[in-house]
Design a protein around this motif. Sequence first.
Motif, short mmCIF file in Angstrom:
data_model
loop_
_atom_site.label_atom_id
_atom_site.label_comp_id
_atom_site.label_asym_id
_atom_site.label_seq_id
_atom_site.Cartn_x
_atom_site.Cartn_y
_atom_site.Cartn_z
N VAL A 113 -14.11 10.68 3.43
CA VAL A 113 -13.44 11.80 4.09
C VAL A 113 -12.45 11.29 5.14
O VAL A 113 -11.31 11.77 5.22
CB VAL A 113 -14.48 12.73 4.76
CG1 VAL A 113 -13.78 13.86 5.51
CG2 VAL A 113 -15.44 13.30 3.72
N VAL A 114 -12.87 10.30 5.93
CA VAL A 114 -11.99 9.73 6.95
C VAL A 114 -10.77 9.09 6.29
O VAL A 114 -9.63 9.26 6.75
CB VAL A 114 -12.75 8.69 7.81
CG1 VAL A 114 -11.79 7.94 8.72
CG2 VAL A 114 -13.83 9.38 8.63
N LEU A 115 -11.00 8.35 5.20
CA LEU A 115 -9.90 7.69 4.51
C LEU A 115 -8.88 8.70 4.00
O LEU A 115 -7.67 8.54 4.19
CB LEU A 115 -10.45 6.86 3.35
CG LEU A 115 -9.41 6.15 2.47
CD1 LEU A 115 -8.67 5.09 3.28
CD2 LEU A 115 -10.07 5.54 1.25
N VAL A 116 -9.36 9.76 3.37
CA VAL A 116 -8.46 10.79 2.83
C VAL A 116 -7.72 11.50 3.96
O VAL A 116 -6.51 11.74 3.89
CB VAL A 116 -9.25 11.81 1.98
CG1 VAL A 116 -8.37 12.99 1.58
CG2 VAL A 116 -9.82 11.13 0.74
N ILE A 292 -13.25 -4.12 2.66
CA ILE A 292 -12.49 -5.31 2.27
C ILE A 292 -11.00 -5.00 2.16
O ILE A 292 -10.16 -5.76 2.64
CB ILE A 292 -13.01 -5.86 0.93
CG1 ILE A 292 -14.46 -6.36 1.10
CG2 ILE A 292 -12.11 -6.97 0.42
CD1 ILE A 292 -15.12 -6.74 -0.20
N VAL A 293 -10.67 -3.86 1.57
CA VAL A 293 -9.26 -3.60 1.26
C VAL A 293 -8.53 -2.82 2.34
O VAL A 293 -7.31 -2.92 2.45
CB VAL A 293 -9.13 -2.83 -0.07
CG1 VAL A 293 -9.75 -3.59 -1.19
CG2 VAL A 293 -9.72 -1.43 0.04
N THR A 294 -9.24 -2.05 3.17
CA THR A 294 -8.56 -1.23 4.16
C THR A 294 -7.73 -2.03 5.15
O THR A 294 -6.62 -1.63 5.50
CB THR A 294 -9.58 -0.35 4.93
OG1 THR A 294 -10.20 0.54 4.01
CG2 THR A 294 -8.90 0.46 6.01
N PRO A 295 -8.19 -3.21 5.67
CA PRO A 295 -7.36 -3.97 6.59
C PRO A 295 -5.99 -4.33 6.04
O PRO A 295 -5.08 -4.63 6.81
CB PRO A 295 -8.20 -5.22 6.86
CG PRO A 295 -9.60 -4.78 6.65
CD PRO A 295 -9.50 -3.83 5.50
N ARG A 296 -5.82 -4.35 4.72
CA ARG A 296 -4.51 -4.67 4.16
C ARG A 296 -3.52 -3.53 4.35
O ARG A 296 -2.33 -3.71 4.20
CB ARG A 296 -4.65 -5.00 2.67
CG ARG A 296 -5.53 -6.21 2.41
CD ARG A 296 -5.66 -6.47 0.93
NE ARG A 296 -6.60 -7.55 0.68
CZ ARG A 296 -6.98 -7.93 -0.53
NH1 ARG A 296 -6.49 -7.32 -1.60
NH2 ARG A 296 -7.83 -8.92 -0.68
N GLY A 297 -4.04 -2.35 4.63
CA GLY A 297 -3.17 -1.22 4.91
C GLY A 297 -3.30 -0.85 6.36
O GLY A 297 -4.08 0.03 6.68
N PRO A 298 -2.61 -1.52 7.29
CA PRO A 298 -2.84 -1.36 8.70
C PRO A 298 -2.65 0.05 9.21
O PRO A 298 -3.26 0.44 10.18
CB PRO A 298 -1.79 -2.31 9.33
CG PRO A 298 -0.75 -2.50 8.28
CD PRO A 298 -1.48 -2.42 7.00
N LYS A 299 -1.82 0.84 8.52
CA LYS A 299 -1.62 2.20 9.02
C LYS A 299 -2.90 3.01 8.97
O LYS A 299 -3.12 3.89 9.78
CB LYS A 299 -0.54 2.90 8.19
CG LYS A 299 0.85 2.36 8.44
CD LYS A 299 1.88 3.17 7.67
CE LYS A 299 3.29 2.67 7.94
NZ LYS A 299 4.31 3.46 7.21
N LEU A 300 -3.75 2.71 7.99
CA LEU A 300 -5.00 3.44 7.89
C LEU A 300 -5.98 3.02 8.96
O LEU A 300 -6.98 3.67 9.17
CB LEU A 300 -5.62 3.23 6.51
CG LEU A 300 -4.92 3.97 5.38
CD1 LEU A 300 -5.61 3.65 4.06
CD2 LEU A 300 -4.90 5.46 5.62
#
Length: 306
Positions: A113-116, A292-300
């Motif tokens: 939910v937070v990610l979306v 693992i993958v979220t840090p690659r998208g810093p805006k998130l």
Amino acid sequence: MKRIRLWGIFLAIMGSSFWGISGPVSESLFDKGIKVSWLISSKMLIAGGVLMAVAFWKDRSAIMAPWRNRRDALQLIIFVLFGMIGMQYIYFKAVAVANAATATILQYLSPVVVLVFLALRLREKPRRIDLLTIGMAMLGTALVVTKGRLTHLAISPSAFFWGIMAALAAAAYTLLPAGLLKRHSPIVVTAWAQLLGGFLVDAFDPFWKQIPHLDAAGWAGYWFIVIFGTIIAYSVYLASLQFISPTAATLLDAFEPLGATLVSVAFLHMHLGFAEVLGGVLIILTVAMMAIVTPRGPKLEKRPDE
């Protein structure tokens, strides 16, 4: 910087673990006839009073700070209504109508939910990995609520509803106070939220009119929820948001369903079938992939108020 982030991770794990353990403890209390409204109103008032005393002892001038700014005051009120009260009432309601393990596993959908929400807030299109993790989370949820029979709901519709609502409430609890915690003490924010939340719930169902008759084990469980599952858990979790992002904090909620499930199986003799275990593992793996993958998208990783 790395040490500060590790401290935030440790605080988030501690808060999530205590929440998880308090789930099956509360389930045992509901089996003894305790009402959800009585539990949350009484424990929030006690926790709010204790935390307010701590805040007064540490820095009395900081207690009224959130109310001196109109924006902070409004954000605190919204957090009380939709974060603090919402999360506690909805989660314990889910435990009461289902069980602690099912409720916490469904609540653990909150990172999705937070990610979306953050993707929509930042106007980013979902990445393929995001769609994959969301799909895994949905499959895991389906296995948990159907016990592997995908055309048959193995838990009641009300249990499923309150479990999903618990995930939304947990996401709101993480996202709503981000700005407040950058400007005010986590203890002060938690104290006001617990105290005001307790008064509001108590206004509809005064806890002193229906004090339950519990044995020693029952009262021990109640005070565990008040001290460890409320005062300490909420304080350290909110404190962790000063050092790590809301996304990272919700990822560490994996310790909540883990703690709830282990305690339920060990002490409440709950049996989990293969499909339920597989579903829970899928949901936890979903969050591990996000970690693992979220840090690659810093805006998130930005806070929603930045």
